[in-house]
Write a protein that holds these residues in place. Structure first.
Motif, PDB file in Angstrom:
ATOM      1  N   PRO A 184       0.824  -1.216   0.000  1.00  0.00           N
ATOM      2  CA  PRO A 184       0.000   0.000   0.000  1.00  0.00           C
ATOM      3  C   PRO A 184       0.856   1.262   0.000  1.00  0.00           C
ATOM      4  O   PRO A 184       1.926   1.299   0.610  1.00  0.00           O
ATOM      5  CB  PRO A 184      -0.802  -0.124   1.304  1.00  0.00           C
ATOM      6  N   PRO A 185       0.396   2.281  -0.704  1.00  0.00           N
ATOM      7  CA  PRO A 185       1.172   3.526  -0.771  1.00  0.00           C
ATOM      8  C   PRO A 185       1.146   4.325   0.520  1.00  0.00           C
ATOM      9  O   PRO A 185       1.945   5.258   0.678  1.00  0.00           O
ATOM     10  CB  PRO A 185       0.500   4.295  -1.914  1.00  0.00           C
ATOM     11  N   TYR A 186       0.254   3.978   1.438  1.00  0.00           N
ATOM     12  CA  TYR A 186       0.126   4.707   2.706  1.00  0.00           C
ATOM     13  C   TYR A 186       0.069   3.708   3.852  1.00  0.00           C
ATOM     14  O   TYR A 186      -0.207   2.522   3.642  1.00  0.00           O
ATOM     15  CB  TYR A 186      -1.140   5.582   2.704  1.00  0.00           C
ATOM     16  N   ASP A 187       0.268   4.188   5.074  1.00  0.00           N
ATOM     17  CA  ASP A 187       0.261   3.309   6.246  1.00  0.00           C
ATOM     18  C   ASP A 187      -0.891   3.645   7.186  1.00  0.00           C
ATOM     19  O   ASP A 187      -0.782   3.462   8.390  1.00  0.00           O
ATOM     20  CB  ASP A 187       1.603   3.388   6.987  1.00  0.00           C
ATOM     21  N   SER A 188      -2.003   4.130   6.626  1.00  0.00           N
ATOM     22  CA  SER A 188      -3.147   4.505   7.452  1.00  0.00           C
ATOM     23  C   SER A 188      -4.262   3.468   7.377  1.00  0.00           C
ATOM     24  O   SER A 188      -5.440   3.793   7.494  1.00  0.00           O
ATOM     25  CB  SER A 188      -3.682   5.879   7.029  1.00  0.00           C
ATOM     26  N   GLY A 189      -3.897   2.197   7.226  1.00  0.00           N
ATOM     27  CA  GLY A 189      -4.888   1.147   7.072  1.00  0.00           C
ATOM     28  C   GLY A 189      -5.426   0.563   8.355  1.00  0.00           C
ATOM     29  O   GLY A 189      -6.256  -0.346   8.318  1.00  0.00           O
ATOM     30  N   SER A 190      -4.988   1.071   9.502  1.00  0.00           N
ATOM     31  CA  SER A 190      -5.550   0.607  10.769  1.00  0.00           C
ATOM     32  C   SER A 190      -5.748   1.795  11.687  1.00  0.00           C
ATOM     33  O   SER A 190      -5.093   2.831  11.541  1.00  0.00           O
ATOM     34  CB  SER A 190      -4.627  -0.423  11.433  1.00  0.00           C
ATOM     35  N   LEU A 191      -6.663   1.639  12.633  1.00  0.00           N
ATOM     36  CA  LEU A 191      -7.004   2.742  13.532  1.00  0.00           C
ATOM     37  C   LEU A 191      -5.841   3.116  14.434  1.00  0.00           C
ATOM     38  O   LEU A 191      -5.606   4.291  14.711  1.00  0.00           O
ATOM     39  CB  LEU A 191      -8.217   2.348  14.386  1.00  0.00           C
TER      40      LEU A 191
END
Length: 209
Positions: A184-191
């Motif tokens: 994924p291009p970002y690391d905001s996939g979890s709370l």
């Protein structure tokens, strides 16, 4: 091997499609698409999936897969046929699984009482209130039940289940078939640890949808 994919109005498309992609290629699998009645079922993004039979027409599937929905509170009230079928079909199933808020349906059916389970981060409080021991893990295995966290975690759950059904080598072959190697291009996939500004933007996005 009869795998029952539960369908209902407002379900999340990837919750169904992710595990389906990981499981339905296997030559032993007969996939069944069940709903309250046969016919088209509209997902929460407007895609229609065709249910081929009603829940009661397959009372003893080998594997059950239950997707979640962004409308999970409404779904808990509306999908009595699904909840009743889950309660009846679970005892004879080899594996019962869910993706995202599908675990709240398992819980309402009495399957998760006192058991560890995961769900989408937004529904953790609801799942706990339904009697489960809420985990923040992406995939949770407890006995004959596997639950996955939000939406994309269904891909991981599908591979996890494939390994339990047919062994790791087959699961790895499926992973290669679908070329599942996420970067994924970002690391905001979890709370956990997400930027508050990202949460604020999510609120704006969902308010418009």
């Amino acid at each position: 091997m009869d795998i029952a994919f539960a369908l209902y109005r407002g379900m999340t498309t990837l919750d169904f499609a992710g595990p389906h992609e990981m499981l339905a290629h296997h030559p032993e699998v007969t996939a069944h698409y069940l709903a309250a009645a046969a016919g088209p079922v509209r997902t929460d993004t407007g895609l229609e999936v065709t249910a081929t039979a009603a829940f009661g027409e397959l009372p003893r599937p080998d594997v059950i897969v239950v997707p979640g929905s962004g409308e999970y509170e409404r779904v808990l009230d509306d999908e009595k046929e699904l909840v009743d079928w889950l309660a009846a079909a679970y005892p004879s199933a080899t594996w019962t699984t869910s993706v995202c808020t599908g675990s709240t349906l398992l819980a309402k059916a009495g399957i998760l009482a006192g058991r560890p389970a995961t769900t989408h981060w937004a529904a953790r409080g609801l799942l706990e209130g339904l009697g489960a021991r809420v985990s923040t893990e992406r995939v949770v295995i407890d006995g004959d039940v596997i639950t996955a966290a939000g939406v994309s975690a269904g891909l991981d759950m599908g591979l996890t289940l494939a390994a339990r059904l047919w062994g790791e080598r087959t699961a790895r072959a499926v992973q290669l078939l679908v070329e599942y190697a996420p970067e994924p291009p970002y690391d905001s996939g979890s709370l956990e640890g997400v930027d508050p500004e990202v949460l604020a933007e999510l609120g704006r996005l969902t308010a418009r949808s």
